[in-house]
Design a protein around this motif. Structure first.
Motif, short mmCIF file in Angstrom:
data_model
loop_
_atom_site.label_atom_id
_atom_site.label_comp_id
_atom_site.label_asym_id
_atom_site.label_seq_id
_atom_site.Cartn_x
_atom_site.Cartn_y
_atom_site.Cartn_z
N SER A 1 0.80 -1.11 0.00
CA SER A 1 -0.30 0.09 0.05
C SER A 1 0.67 1.25 0.06
O SER A 1 0.70 2.29 -0.81
CB SER A 1 -0.93 -0.05 1.11
OG SER A 1 -1.72 1.20 1.19
N PHE A 2 2.10 1.36 0.89
CA PHE A 2 2.75 2.55 0.82
C PHE A 2 3.56 2.64 -0.41
O PHE A 2 3.80 3.79 -0.77
CB PHE A 2 3.63 2.43 2.25
CG PHE A 2 4.47 3.74 2.35
CD1 PHE A 2 4.13 4.79 2.76
CD2 PHE A 2 5.75 3.60 2.02
CE1 PHE A 2 4.66 5.82 2.85
CE2 PHE A 2 6.77 4.30 2.00
CZ PHE A 2 6.24 5.81 2.66
N LEU A 3 4.26 1.63 -0.84
CA LEU A 3 5.15 1.64 -1.86
C LEU A 3 4.35 2.05 -3.10
O LEU A 3 4.89 2.83 -4.08
CB LEU A 3 6.07 0.55 -2.09
CG LEU A 3 7.40 0.48 -1.28
CD1 LEU A 3 8.17 1.35 -1.97
CD2 LEU A 3 7.17 0.54 0.32
N ARG A 4 3.32 1.47 -3.28
CA ARG A 4 2.44 1.76 -4.63
C ARG A 4 1.60 3.07 -4.60
O ARG A 4 1.23 3.84 -5.39
CB ARG A 4 1.37 0.71 -4.93
CG ARG A 4 1.98 -0.61 -5.30
CD ARG A 4 1.05 -1.79 -5.55
NE ARG A 4 0.40 -1.52 -6.62
CZ ARG A 4 -0.98 -1.44 -6.98
NH1 ARG A 4 -1.80 -1.75 -5.90
NH2 ARG A 4 -1.58 -1.16 -8.00
N GLY A 5 1.49 3.58 -3.26
CA GLY A 5 0.76 4.72 -2.81
C GLY A 5 1.51 6.03 -2.98
O GLY A 5 1.10 7.11 -2.72
N THR A 6 2.92 5.90 -3.00
CA THR A 6 3.66 7.04 -2.91
C THR A 6 4.82 6.98 -4.36
O THR A 6 5.05 5.97 -4.72
CB THR A 6 4.73 7.12 -1.71
OG1 THR A 6 5.25 5.89 -1.51
CG2 THR A 6 3.57 7.42 -0.63
N ALA B 1 9.98 -1.89 -6.99
CA ALA B 1 9.44 -2.79 -8.04
C ALA B 1 8.98 -4.11 -7.06
O ALA B 1 7.91 -4.70 -7.82
CB ALA B 1 11.07 -3.33 -8.56
N GLY B 2 9.32 -4.31 -6.02
CA GLY B 2 8.82 -5.59 -5.55
C GLY B 2 7.12 -5.24 -5.23
O GLY B 2 6.45 -6.20 -5.27
#
Length: 236
Positions: free
Chosen positions: A60-65, A112-113
């Protein structure tokens, strides 16, 4: 204002020298991100106790920022943690000894992960439950079932999405220039600033990115065709 056509070729050759760095900043994070994404996808699908919430938060965090923010957080934040930990433990390690590329690669790999975990998860979900049940019925373990039946089909189904991620991270690698990594866009900026021919330099850089994108799409099309033929049990 006129365009210096011959200079575009000169800039093309000069900027191409940064191609290995760009490919490294693309390939390494995607390779590392694939294994991160696979682990995260399996954790979320099998709801591993104690890790599911962490995996959900990570995605959620990595895709949302923005990815540029990930690079800045790692580039500025991780050295502080390393130096602080080294000081408390009495170690002689210093963050200045770590190459900048390590921080960039770590940030891009984590990004990327997160994206790859969703691609892998959707690919796994596309495999019919009947095949999974059949695998268990003949005595396969979960590991054997995933290795022999689910993952090959899931990855074959995900080839277009994996290609999009590759192209996306090929372009995303350009943000490494903000932390002094000389990749294609950085090299173009240097050539442009040195010669005061910004349009020609960035036309040359754009052509290089375009050629790489066409090559990636061609390889993807070939691999997808072979994977489809293999899945159907035929030869094309």
């Amino acid at each position: 204002m006129t365009i210096d056509i011959p200079f575009i070729w000169t800039a093309f050759k000069e900027i191409s020298k940064a191609l290995p760095v760009t490919l490294m900043l693309t390939a390494v994070p995607l390779a590392a991100g694939f294994f991160i994404g696979l682990a995260v996808a399996l954790i979320r699908m099998y709801r591993v106790k104690g890790l599911t919430a962490l995996a959900n938060g990570y995605v959620s965090f990595l895709r949302g920022t923005p990815i540029i923010m990930h690079v800045m957080l790692i580039y500025f934040g991780l050295p502080m943690l390393i130096d602080s930990a080294a000081g408390k433990l009495g170690l002689q390690a210093h963050s200045e000894e770590i190459p900048i590329s390590v921080f960039v690669l770590l940030a891009l790999s984590l990004s990327a992960g997160a994206y790859l975990s969703e691609i892998i998860r959707s690919g796994i979900l596309s495999v019919s439950k009947g095949q999974i049940e059949a695998a268990y019925s003949v005595g396969m373990s979960t590991f054997q079932m995933m290795k022999r039946i689910v993952l090959p089909q899931a990855l074959a189904q995900s080839i277009p999405n994996l290609t999009n991620i590759f192209i996306g991270f090929l372009h995303t690698s350009s943000i490494a220039f903000i932390v002094s990594q000389k990749e294609l866009t950085g090299a173009a900026n240097i050539v442009a600033s040195t010669n005061l021919k910004f349009l020609e330099a960035f036309i040359a850089a754009g052509l290089i990115y375009w050629i790489l994108t066409i090559l990636a799409e061609s390889v993807s099309s070939f691999v997808e065709k072979k994977a489809t033929a293999f899945a159907k049990g035929g030869v094309q």
